[in-house]
Scaffold this active site. Structure first.
Site, PDB file in Angstrom:
ATOM      1  N   SER A   1       0.827  -1.217   0.000  1.00  0.00           N
ATOM      2  CA  SER A   1       0.000   0.000   0.000  1.00  0.00           C
ATOM      3  C   SER A   1       0.850   1.251   0.000  1.00  0.00           C
ATOM      4  O   SER A   1       0.344   2.341  -0.279  1.00  0.00           O
ATOM      5  CB  SER A   1      -0.866   0.036   1.264  1.00  0.00           C
ATOM      6  OG  SER A   1      -1.740  -1.044   1.317  1.00  0.00           O
TER       7      SER A   1
ATOM      8  N   HIS B   1      -0.771  -2.704  -7.225  1.00  0.00           N
ATOM      9  CA  HIS B   1      -1.556  -2.371  -6.037  1.00  0.00           C
ATOM     10  C   HIS B   1      -3.058  -2.470  -6.309  1.00  0.00           C
ATOM     11  O   HIS B   1      -3.668  -1.568  -6.888  1.00  0.00           O
ATOM     12  CB  HIS B   1      -1.160  -0.953  -5.578  1.00  0.00           C
ATOM     13  CG  HIS B   1      -1.795  -0.528  -4.308  1.00  0.00           C
ATOM     14  ND1 HIS B   1      -2.042   0.789  -4.000  1.00  0.00           N
ATOM     15  CD2 HIS B   1      -2.252  -1.237  -3.253  1.00  0.00           C
ATOM     16  CE1 HIS B   1      -2.611   0.864  -2.809  1.00  0.00           C
ATOM     17  NE2 HIS B   1      -2.751  -0.355  -2.340  1.00  0.00           N
TER      18      HIS B   1
ATOM     19  N   GLU C   1      -3.195   0.181  -9.179  1.00  0.00           N
ATOM     20  CA  GLU C   1      -2.114   1.169  -9.341  1.00  0.00           C
ATOM     21  C   GLU C   1      -0.852   0.394  -9.715  1.00  0.00           C
ATOM     22  O   GLU C   1      -0.552  -0.630  -9.091  1.00  0.00           O
ATOM     23  CB  GLU C   1      -1.861   1.843  -7.982  1.00  0.00           C
ATOM     24  CG  GLU C   1      -2.187   3.286  -7.919  1.00  0.00           C
ATOM     25  CD  GLU C   1      -1.858   3.887  -6.550  1.00  0.00           C
ATOM     26  OE1 GLU C   1      -1.751   3.186  -5.535  1.00  0.00           O
ATOM     27  OE2 GLU C   1      -1.727   5.112  -6.514  1.00  0.00           O
TER      28      GLU C   1
ATOM     29  N   ASN D   1      -2.906   6.009  -1.507  1.00  0.00           N
ATOM     30  CA  ASN D   1      -2.830   6.176  -0.051  1.00  0.00           C
ATOM     31  C   ASN D   1      -2.207   7.493   0.389  1.00  0.00           C
ATOM     32  O   ASN D   1      -2.282   7.847   1.559  1.00  0.00           O
ATOM     33  CB  ASN D   1      -2.130   4.975   0.584  1.00  0.00           C
ATOM     34  CG  ASN D   1      -3.088   3.804   0.644  1.00  0.00           C
ATOM     35  OD1 ASN D   1      -4.231   3.956   1.081  1.00  0.00           O
ATOM     36  ND2 ASN D   1      -2.663   2.648   0.166  1.00  0.00           N
TER      37      ASN D   1
END
Ligand code: CAA
Ligand code: NAD
Length: 283
Positions: free
Chosen positions: A119, A140, A152, A190
């Site tokens: 993450s 991701h 991602e 994130n």
């Protein structure tokens, strides 16, 4: 190299979801975890998710059987020698990930891409644990994996363009939409999401509102599908704290300091849905 067998390391909520979508797009999947009980839990999560899709008429019982039949459980990392592409989805801890990537580099065939579902942790750093940094990349996925469209894709400093293109193509084959992000703490997703969740925890900590009211404001006022505290419980509070720590340390700015209440909940073992208690309680 044609990708026929996908190796997934970690059979938790993300690893099991990645194994499921891999098998659903026709790949043979080896789903690895450290203990049989965790592999079995991964299979139970997949069965529940597929059952839900079958009930909605999105899959037939026969398709469910075939998808499950393509997933093999494993508790030995050496089984990754059979994989043509690996996705790592273990705990969000740099030291543990570096150790696993070092082993994957030893066991996997030459040229096999080793991707991480991290993450927030530096892909460049993870790649440095291997002798194939050109074949290491961030892939991701979002939670819940069978539902969320985004993947991602993060190149490390040494990641090759070929590795990037192969990973993009695989994400598309798995029914996802790949979006590139550069290798900075938390990437795009994130960097934006986790400070919002952390701020919601501060709002609770400082008594701005109750958990229910904080979530209601974001759902009804901002049209979010779930409130930030319920989302933190879904992600796992241990994972949220680990991500905030990477942002705080990596960007060196106190605006990313994890809320003490988040730390306290993790210390208490209140990890959200996976432990039965977080900001809410679960059956
Ligand atoms: N497997 C299969 N299908 C599932 C599922 C699962 N695990 N979970 C939900 N679904 C399906 C449901 O069956 C339903 O299907 P239909 O549209 O055909 O009816 C659909 O998804 C919606 O589910 P529900 O009706 O049960 O509930 P909902 O409308 O509240 O949606 C949700 C649930 C999809 C989780 C939604 O609340 C949501 O999008 N929440 C936000 C999720 C999010 O932000 N994820 C990103 C987290 S951050 C991250 O992943 C990155 C990180 O590094 C931390
Ligand atoms: P989880 O706690 O549900 O599962 C982690 C699994 O990894 C556990 O089953 C654990 O036994 C296993 N594991 C730990 N060390 C291992 C090892 N050495 N070898 C094999 N398995 C090992 O965690 P999760 O939520 O699935 O998160 C996994 C990764 O995905 C983390 O890097 C996390 O940051 C990332 N991620 C999480 C989310 C989310 O919403 N939870 C979303 C996107 C990415």
């Amino acid at each position: 190299m044609e990708i026929k067998t996908l190796g997934v390391v970690g059979a938790g909520q993300m690893g099991s979801g990645i194994a499921q979508v891999g098998a659903a797009c026709g790949l043979t999947v080896i789903m690895n975890d450290v203990q049989d009980a965790f592999v079995e839990k991964g299979f139970a999560t997949i069965e529940k998710s597929l059952g839900r899709m079958a009930k909605k008429g999105k899959l037939t019982e026969q398709e469910v059987k075939e998808i499950l039949g393509r997933i093999e459980g494993s508790t030995s990392l050496q089984d990754m020698a059979k994989a043509d592409f690996v996705v790592e989805a273990i705990v969000e801890n740099e030291e543990v990930k570096l150790n696993v990537f070092k082993q994957l580099d030893d066991y996997c065939k030459e040229g096999v891409i080793l991707s991480s579902n991290t993450s927030s942790i530096s892909i460049t750093k993870i790649a440095s644990a291997t002798k194939r940094p050109e074949n290491v990349i961030g892939m991701h996925f979002m939670n819940p994996v069978p539902v969320m469209k985004l993947v991602e894709i993060i190149k490390g400093l040494a990641t090759s363009e070929e590795t990037y293109q192969v990973t993009r193509t695989l994400a598309e084959k798995m029914g996802k939409v790949p979006v590139p992000a550069n290798d900075f703490p938390g990437f795009i997703s994130n960097r934006i999401l986790m400070p919002m969740i952390n701020e919601a925890v501060y709002a609770l900590f400082e008594g701005v509102g109750s958990a229910e009211d904080i979530d209601k404001v974001m759902k009804l006022g901002m049209n979010h599908p779930m409130g930030p505290l319920a989302l933190a419980d879904l992600i796992g509070l241990d994972t949220c704290l680990a991500i905030m720590e990477v942002l705080h340390k990596g960007l060196g700015d106190d605006k990313y300091r994890p809320c003490p209440l988040l730390r306290k909940y993790v210390d208490a073992g209140w990890l959200g849905q996976k432990s039965g208690r977080g900001f809410y309680t679960y059956e």
